[in-house]
Structures are given as C-alpha cells and as structure tokens.
Motif scaffolding. Structure first.
Motif, PDB file in Angstrom:
ATOM      1  N   ASP A  65      14.181   4.071   3.591  1.00 11.38           N
ATOM      2  CA  ASP A  65      13.097   4.722   4.333  1.00 11.38           C
ATOM      3  C   ASP A  65      11.939   5.020   3.377  1.00 11.38           C
ATOM      4  OD1 ASP A  65      11.419   6.252   5.911  1.00 11.38           O
ATOM      5  OD2 ASP A  65      13.054   7.332   6.881  1.00 11.38           O
ATOM      6  N   HIS A  66      11.066   4.037   3.207  1.00  8.23           N
ATOM      7  CA  HIS A  66       9.923   4.210   2.314  1.00  8.23           C
ATOM      8  C   HIS A  66       8.921   5.215   2.863  1.00  8.23           C
ATOM      9  CE1 HIS A  66      10.589   1.096  -0.799  1.00  8.23           C
ATOM     10  NE2 HIS A  66      11.297   0.512   0.141  1.00  8.23           N
ATOM     11  N   ALA A  67       8.777   5.252   4.174  1.00 11.04           N
ATOM     12  CA  ALA A  67       7.816   6.191   4.768  1.00 11.04           C
ATOM     13  C   ALA A  67       8.219   7.634   4.479  1.00 11.04           C
ATOM     14  CB  ALA A  67       7.722   5.957   6.273  1.00 11.04           C
ATOM     15  N   ALA A  68       9.505   7.931   4.557  1.00 15.14           N
ATOM     16  CA  ALA A  68       9.966   9.298   4.285  1.00 15.14           C
ATOM     17  C   ALA A  68       9.745   9.660   2.825  1.00 15.14           C
ATOM     18  CB  ALA A  68      11.450   9.426   4.645  1.00 15.14           C
ATOM     19  N   LEU A  69      10.026   8.733   1.925  1.00 16.83           N
ATOM     20  CA  LEU A  69       9.793   9.005   0.508  1.00 16.83           C
ATOM     21  C   LEU A  69       8.305   9.225   0.254  1.00 16.83           C
ATOM     22  CD1 LEU A  69      10.593   9.218  -2.447  1.00 16.83           C
ATOM     23  CD2 LEU A  69      10.541   6.715  -2.574  1.00 16.83           C
ATOM     24  N   ALA A  70       7.462   8.414   0.865  1.00 19.77           N
ATOM     25  CA  ALA A  70       6.022   8.563   0.677  1.00 19.77           C
ATOM     26  C   ALA A  70       5.539   9.927   1.168  1.00 19.77           C
ATOM     27  CB  ALA A  70       5.284   7.442   1.407  1.00 19.77           C
ATOM     28  N   ARG A  71       6.054  10.361   2.323  1.00 19.85           N
ATOM     29  CA  ARG A  71       5.654  11.684   2.828  1.00 19.85           C
ATOM     30  C   ARG A  71       6.122  12.793   1.891  1.00 19.85           C
ATOM     31  NH1 ARG A  71       7.267   9.244   7.771  1.00 19.85           N
ATOM     32  NH2 ARG A  71       9.298  10.299   7.675  1.00 19.85           N
ATOM     33  N   GLU A  72       7.322  12.646   1.355  1.00 24.93           N
ATOM     34  CA  GLU A  72       7.827  13.649   0.412  1.00 24.93           C
ATOM     35  C   GLU A  72       6.924  13.746  -0.818  1.00 24.93           C
ATOM     36  OE1 GLU A  72      11.547  14.097  -2.746  1.00 24.93           O
ATOM     37  OE2 GLU A  72      11.777  12.798  -0.998  1.00 24.93           O
ATOM     38  N   LEU A  73       6.545  12.597  -1.365  1.00 27.02           N
ATOM     39  CA  LEU A  73       5.687  12.592  -2.554  1.00 27.02           C
ATOM     40  C   LEU A  73       4.299  13.136  -2.225  1.00 27.02           C
ATOM     41  CD1 LEU A  73       6.724   9.102  -3.952  1.00 27.02           C
ATOM     42  CD2 LEU A  73       7.371  11.335  -4.875  1.00 27.02           C
ATOM     43  N   ALA A  74       3.795  12.797  -1.032  1.00 32.09           N
ATOM     44  CA  ALA A  74       2.468  13.287  -0.644  1.00 32.09           C
ATOM     45  C   ALA A  74       2.464  14.797  -0.463  1.00 32.09           C
ATOM     46  CB  ALA A  74       2.018  12.602   0.642  1.00 32.09           C
ATOM     47  N   SER A  75       3.599  15.353  -0.057  1.00 33.24           N
ATOM     48  CA  SER A  75       3.675  16.802   0.141  1.00 33.24           C
ATOM     49  C   SER A  75       3.612  17.569  -1.182  1.00 33.24           C
ATOM     50  CB  SER A  75       4.965  17.167   0.880  1.00 33.24           C
ATOM     51  OG  SER A  75       6.104  16.979   0.050  1.00 33.24           O
ATOM     52  N   GLU A  76       3.836  16.857  -2.273  1.00 35.35           N
ATOM     53  CA  GLU A  76       3.834  17.498  -3.585  1.00 35.35           C
ATOM     54  C   GLU A  76       2.446  17.547  -4.213  1.00 35.35           C
ATOM     55  OE1 GLU A  76       8.350  15.788  -4.475  1.00 35.35           O
ATOM     56  OE2 GLU A  76       6.678  15.195  -5.751  1.00 35.35           O
ATOM     57  N   THR A  77       1.456  16.898  -3.576  1.00 28.95           N
ATOM     58  CA  THR A  77       0.090  16.913  -4.075  1.00 28.95           C
ATOM     59  C   THR A  77      -0.857  17.088  -2.903  1.00 28.95           C
ATOM     60  OG1 THR A  77      -1.602  15.634  -5.255  1.00 28.95           O
ATOM     61  CG2 THR A  77      -0.013  14.396  -3.973  1.00 28.95           C
ATOM     62  N   THR A  78      -2.003  17.659  -3.159  1.00 26.19           N
ATOM     63  CA  THR A  78      -2.936  17.966  -2.065  1.00 26.19           C
ATOM     64  C   THR A  78      -3.867  16.806  -1.736  1.00 26.19           C
ATOM     65  OG1 THR A  78      -4.490  18.916  -3.667  1.00 26.19           O
ATOM     66  CG2 THR A  78      -2.932  20.425  -2.596  1.00 26.19           C
ATOM     67  N   ASP A  79      -3.910  15.782  -2.581  1.00 22.91           N
ATOM     68  CA  ASP A  79      -4.941  14.755  -2.419  1.00 22.91           C
ATOM     69  C   ASP A  79      -4.397  13.367  -2.121  1.00 22.91           C
ATOM     70  OD1 ASP A  79      -7.011  16.599  -3.027  1.00 22.91           O
ATOM     71  OD2 ASP A  79      -6.530  16.410  -5.148  1.00 22.91           O
ATOM     72  N   LEU A  80      -3.131  13.243  -1.750  1.00 26.91           N
ATOM     73  CA  LEU A  80      -2.547  11.926  -1.518  1.00 26.91           C
ATOM     74  C   LEU A  80      -2.283  11.731  -0.031  1.00 26.91           C
ATOM     75  CD1 LEU A  80      -1.418   9.299  -2.670  1.00 26.91           C
ATOM     76  CD2 LEU A  80       0.794  10.450  -2.946  1.00 26.91           C
ATOM     77  N   ARG A  81      -2.832  10.649   0.500  1.00 25.10           N
ATOM     78  CA  ARG A  81      -2.688  10.347   1.921  1.00 25.10           C
ATOM     79  C   ARG A  81      -1.818   9.108   2.083  1.00 25.10           C
ATOM     80  NH1 ARG A  81      -7.590   9.613   6.347  1.00 25.10           N
ATOM     81  NH2 ARG A  81      -6.283   8.897   8.089  1.00 25.10           N
ATOM     82  N   VAL A  82      -0.786   9.208   2.912  1.00 29.08           N
ATOM     83  CA  VAL A  82       0.105   8.083   3.169  1.00 29.08           C
ATOM     84  C   VAL A  82      -0.498   7.201   4.258  1.00 29.08           C
ATOM     85  CG1 VAL A  82       2.395   7.368   3.939  1.00 29.08           C
ATOM     86  CG2 VAL A  82       2.135   9.389   2.479  1.00 29.08           C
ATOM     87  N   MET A  83      -0.513   5.889   4.009  1.00 21.35           N
ATOM     88  CA  MET A  83      -1.062   4.938   4.966  1.00 21.35           C
ATOM     89  C   MET A  83      -0.086   3.779   5.159  1.00 21.35           C
ATOM     90  SD  MET A  83      -5.029   4.680   3.706  1.00 21.35           S
ATOM     91  CE  MET A  83      -6.115   6.107   3.742  1.00 21.35           C
ATOM     92  N   HIS A  84      -0.107   3.226   6.373  1.00 22.39           N
ATOM     93  CA  HIS A  84       0.684   2.036   6.683  1.00 22.39           C
ATOM     94  C   HIS A  84      -0.245   0.976   7.249  1.00 22.39           C
ATOM     95  CE1 HIS A  84       4.365   4.281   5.986  1.00 22.39           C
ATOM     96  NE2 HIS A  84       3.920   5.227   6.779  1.00 22.39           N
ATOM     97  N   MET A  85       0.166  -0.271   7.136  1.00 15.91           N
ATOM     98  CA  MET A  85      -0.674  -1.355   7.648  1.00 15.91           C
ATOM     99  C   MET A  85      -0.604  -1.428   9.170  1.00 15.91           C
ATOM    100  SD  MET A  85      -2.127  -2.629   5.005  1.00 15.91           S
ATOM    101  CE  MET A  85      -2.661  -4.321   5.296  1.00 15.91           C
ATOM    102  N   HIS A  86       0.563  -1.150   9.751  1.00 22.77           N
ATOM    103  CA  HIS A  86       0.748  -1.261  11.203  1.00 22.77           C
ATOM    104  C   HIS A  86       1.344   0.050  11.718  1.00 22.77           C
ATOM    105  CE1 HIS A  86       0.558  -5.680  10.559  1.00 22.77           C
ATOM    106  NE2 HIS A  86       1.290  -5.403   9.501  1.00 22.77           N
ATOM    107  N   MET A  87       0.710   0.653  12.733  1.00 17.03           N
ATOM    108  CA  MET A  87       1.255   1.857  13.359  1.00 17.03           C
ATOM    109  C   MET A  87       1.104   1.748  14.871  1.00 17.03           C
ATOM    110  SD  MET A  87       2.466   3.864  10.994  1.00 17.03           S
ATOM    111  CE  MET A  87       2.509   5.519  11.674  1.00 17.03           C
ATOM    112  N   HIS A  88       2.123   2.159  15.590  1.00 11.08           N
ATOM    113  CA  HIS A  88       2.096   2.058  17.052  1.00 11.08           C
ATOM    114  C   HIS A  88       1.021   2.946  17.679  1.00 11.08           C
ATOM    115  CE1 HIS A  88       5.600  -0.459  17.074  1.00 11.08           C
ATOM    116  NE2 HIS A  88       6.338   0.446  16.446  1.00 11.08           N
TER     117      HIS A  88
END
Length: 562
Positions: free
Chosen positions: A142-165
């Motif tokens: 689950d890369h999306a979950a890991l990305a959200r976890e890492l983004a929660s640790e910094t105020t300036d990181l935004r998680v993006m995906h190429m395709h979203m429903h």
C-alpha cells in the motif's frame, strides 16, 4: 536552480560540450518529426502492476498528457525549482511526470518502488519535496498509505496520484492551456538548471543525492547515441525504472533525441521481455550479464521467440565474459557493448567500433580523454580520465600499476546534493571525481590505449545492479537488542553479481537468526533488497588500527563459515 559555477558553464558552452537545449526542447523536436507515430509503449502486464490497462501513446498524445500533468501541477501551486519525489513503476506515467517536470522547470527525484519509510524519510529530509507522486498499490504493498503517513510528518508535502476516481489525479481534468502558457513564459529554463536528483549508495551510511542538469542529460544523449549508433529507426526496450543514469541517460534521453519508439518493461520477467522484443520488433536494449548468460543457456526458451530484430545490447554492472559476447554475435548476430558507468556521470564504453575484438571488449575499456590517447568518440571529446595511485595520489602513466579511476569533464556532476563534506572527499580542487573503482593501463603496446578493470575500492555491495551501502546496513542491524556488533559484506553471485551476508557478534547467551535480522529491518521500514541472505556468528569483527571493520578480511571469514 544552477549548481555548476558560472565559469564552468561558460567554458562548457564555449567548447560545444553543453548547449542551450533543454530536455523539453528535445521532446518538442521529436513531436514535430512525426506527431502521429507511436512514441511510448507500456509494459504489456501493466494491469497486474497498478490496475491500469497498458497504453501505446503517439508523440502528440504524449505531449497532451504531459501538458495535462503540468497544468495540474501548476493548479496545485508548484513553482519553478520545487522538488517532486516520484515513486512510480516503469510505466508511461513515470515518463509523463519526468517530462512534465522538464517542461515546467521543476526538479524530480525518482526512487525505486522497493524503498520504504526508512529510505523515503531520508530523501524527504534531504530534498524537502513539495509533492510526492506515487501509485496506490504495487506488488501487494500500500504505497498510498505509506505516502500519507510520510506526508503527515511534514507540513509541506502533498501526496499526488496520476489516476483518481474522484477526478483529482494528475491525469484527470481539463488542461488549463492559458495558465500553462503563462507559467512557461514567466519561467524560462536555463539548460544548466537542475532537472533530476537521483540516489546512489557508497561507503557512506545513507544514500547520496546526485543532481543532474538539463545540459547533463542532453549531452548524455549525445554520448550514448554516438556510442551505440542509434537511429530514429531503432525501437528501444527499457527494462529499468526511471531512477538512475542507466534508464534515464541510457534509454530515455536518447529516445527523445532521435525520436524513436520506447517500450517499457517492469518488473523484470524474462518471458515477457522476450515477448516484447518479438512483438514490438525491438532493436536495442540493456541487460545485465547474468540475464544474457542465462538466455544463452536456455535454447528452448529462446526458440519460442523471434528476436531477429535485435541488433545490439548494452551490458554492465558486472564483468562480461568473452564467451558471452562471442556467442551472442555468432548465434544471434547481436553485438554486446560493455559499459562502465555511474550516476555521477562516469561512462566508458567498449563498443564493437571502439574495441572490435570480443575478448578484448569483455575485459577492457577505452581510455577516453586520457593524455596522449585519441578516440573518435563523443565521450572522449567531453571528458577526461586518468588513474592515480591510491596511496601517493600520483598520476599513473605506465601499464601494470593499479590505480583509482578519476574522471572530469562535462558529463560529471559538480557535486552531491547539499553535501559539502562529501564533495570535498569525492572531488578535488580541479574538479576530478574519484570513482572509487580500480583499473590499470593494459599491459601491451597494442592494448595501452585501454583500461583493464581490477575491482572496486569502495565497499559498496552491488546486488542486481543496485548499489547498497554496507555502512547503512551495519548501522541499522547493530541496534538489534540481541546484537553487540554486526557488519555486512557482499558475496559473489552468478545471477545477481553479489548477495548480502551479515556477520554478527551476539550478546552473551543470545542466538541471532536470519529471520531476526529480516524482521528487524522490515520493522524499520527498510527496502527488501537490502536484507541479508546469509548470516554467520563470529566472536569479533576484524578491525584495523583505526577501529574500522576490514571488509576484505570479513568477507574471507564469512566465506569460510558458510
């Protein structure tokens, strides 16, 4: 953002080593040659990787997709020189993100899919990215979950995906052409500006950022096209994700410059690899020696596929054998080029043109840019090479003496990302980069224009073509509560080049297993390819007078116990 000093940039431009073209300039030129021609082809098994059907994109369609992603990055508030962390498999999406960053003057830092929290936190801390572009899942993780976890640790990181429903993906929505044109007109790009920060390991405990500019990459394309004699009629098969010079410099940039077709492959599967060669009529690819050797030893598999379109393969990361080069030529009429290179920009090529004899091509590399030696080669024009004595640092000019290879010139980076202490050790005052690899000048008069590879002076472990820092692993493993001391080494392996072994000194009355180590590293969020495959227990680690582990001696100890 320009990291190369103005005097050096001016000198490279005056000599014609660099020019003013950017990567986007190459892309736009390729589009005009045949907008409706197929430019980029997904892995045929893409749906198994990220759930999306494979695509074949024309140059015009690819251009529109790059504009769409670039437009959405602008809408998200990204500004020129902002950094993007990209963890994407080797699909058209990764190429689109790379080209969108090039179009906007952003800096993309691509990383392998196997990286986990341990490696990603280090990179986020080093480059301070604004965006993290990744997939939702890959290979069951689950890369999306890991990305959200890492983004929660910094105020300036935004998680993006190429395709979203929900329509929020970078490839969703309308392209705001007006805003895109406005952004580009107000943010012109200098070819000396940084485009990528790739990551490489060495003796240091953590990966090093390798920044390369548009001019670096454009020149890299010139060098590769010259060395491999690529033409617009070639069909290139890229089996490596866009994370290092082998993939970006060895295939993606040449593809852009000649306007050919690029076929992507991931993860490596030999049957799919051969099927793509047959279906797409591939003419050129890159493959490690272990793969080339394994194919020759599986004639039944080879007979299932028509690979007659192939004309050449580049190979490196491990020694080649004369038998391998000779057999591919005699049995399949395919020429093998022997490549020595690194992310820092060092590149030596033994091609059929520069070293015609197969036995010599397997063992030697041209002394490109060495004093008193001339080559009809773009690489020799833009770089210098020499050997220096590892102890005295004197320049070696005669055969028979082992020395460390140093390189300088327009292909070499000007320094690691934000690492002044490391740069002082790796680069001298005149800009020579110490590769850490040992060579000698070949010993006869007829071969004195060539280098003979001896080995690595660095302690890095090369597993499957990926550099792994033993120091980083040591630091991680030694924290295990059962362990007093630990150190890792690479052991030779016919398929992967090297495998990782760990020697442990347990605390009293403790027993340490390989499973203990693997679970410990997994809990620390470490990439799976860094986990040791062998373990031995020792009473103490061999150390020198400075208390540093002597890995050559340790390797002998480990080998004797296995």
């Amino acid at each position: 953002m320009i990291l190369t000093n103005a005097e050096t940039v001016s000198a490279y431009l005056d000599k014609g080593w660099w020019d003013h073209r950017t990567v986007d300039d190459l892309f736009k030129a390729a589009i005009t040659t045949g907008p409706d021609a197929i430019a980029l082809v997904d892995p045929i098994n893409r749906i198994d990787m990220d759930g999306h059907a494979p695509q074949s994109l024309s140059w015009a369609t690819l251009d529109a997709a790059v504009d769409q992603v670039a437009s959405n990055l602008i809408k998200a508030g990204l500004k020129k020189d902002d950094r993007i962390l990209a963890q994407l498999p080797n699909t058209v999406d990764a190429v689109i993100v790379f080209l969108a960053a090039a179009r906007l003057g952003l800096i993309v830092s691509p990383v392998v899919m196997q990286y986990r929290a341990h490696e990603l936190r280090h990179i986020i801390e080093r480059i301070e990215p604004v965006a993290f572009v990744t997939v939702e899942t890959f290979a069951g993780f689950d890369h999306a979950a890991l990305a959200r976890e890492l983004a929660s640790e910094t105020t300036d990181l935004r998680v993006m995906h190429m395709h979203m429903h929900d329509g929020s993906g970078l490839l969703n929505g309308e392209t705001d052409t007006v805003s895109l044109q406005h952004f580009r007109s107000n943010n012109p790009i200098n070819s000396a500006e940084i485009l990528t920060i790739c990551w490489t390991s060495g003796t240091e405990s953590r990966s090093k950022g390798v920044p390369r500019s548009h001019a670096h990459w454009v020149l890299n394309a010139d060098v590769i096209i010259d060395a491999t004699e690529m033409t617009p009629n070639d069909v290139l098969l890229n089996p490596f994700p866009l994370v290092n010079i082998g993939s970006i410099g060895g295939l993606v940039l040449p593809w852009l410059q000649i306007g050919a077709k690029l076929v992507l492959h991931h993860p490596f599967d030999i049957s799919i690899f051969l099927e793509q060669i047959q279906t797409e009529r591939v003419t050129y690819t890159i493959a490690p020696p272990a793969v080339l050797g394994a194919l020759l030893k599986q004639p039944a598999l080879m007979e299932r596929f028509d690979i007659s379109s192939m004309r050449a393969v580049a190979s490196g990361s491990a020694p080649l054998s004369p038998w391998l080069i000779e057999t591919w030529k005699s049995d399949h009429n395919i020429e093998i080029t022997n490549v020595f290179g690194s992310n820092e920009g060092s590149s030596l090529f033994s091609t059929p043109r520069s070293v015609p004899d197969p036995a010599e091509r397997a063992r030697y590399f041209p002394r490109f840019g060495a004093d008193g030696v001339s080559w009809n080669s773009r690489a020799a024009e833009v770089m210098q090479s020499r050997l220096i004595d590892p102890d005295t640092r004197a320049v070696i000019t005669e055969p028979g003496q082992v020395g460390e290879l140093q390189l300088a010139g327009a292909t070499i980076i000007s320094g690691y990302w934000n690492s002044p202490d490391l740069n002082t050790r790796a680069f001298d005052a005149d800009g020579w980069f110490s590769t850490g690899d040992l060579f000698e000048i070949a010993g006869t008069e007829s071969l004195s224009r060539l280098y003979s590879f001896v080995g690595r002076s660095k302690e890095i472990i090369m597993r499957g073509g990926v550099n792994i820092s033993p120091a980083e692993l040591d630091d991680l493993i030694v924290d295990h509560p059962k362990i007093r001391e630990a150190a890792t080494v690479g052991l030779p392996d016919d398929r992967l080049g090297e495998r990782i072994a760990v020697a442990v000194v347990p605390h009293d009355n403790e027993t340490v297993t390989l499973l203990d180590i693997s679970q410990w590293l997994e809990n620390k969020g470490t990439a799976i390819f860094k986990r040791p495959e062998f373990i031995v227990t020792v009473d103490r680690l061999p150390r020198n007078a400075m208390n540093k582990v002597v890995r050559d001696t340790l390797r002998d100890v480990v080998t004797a116990k296995l």
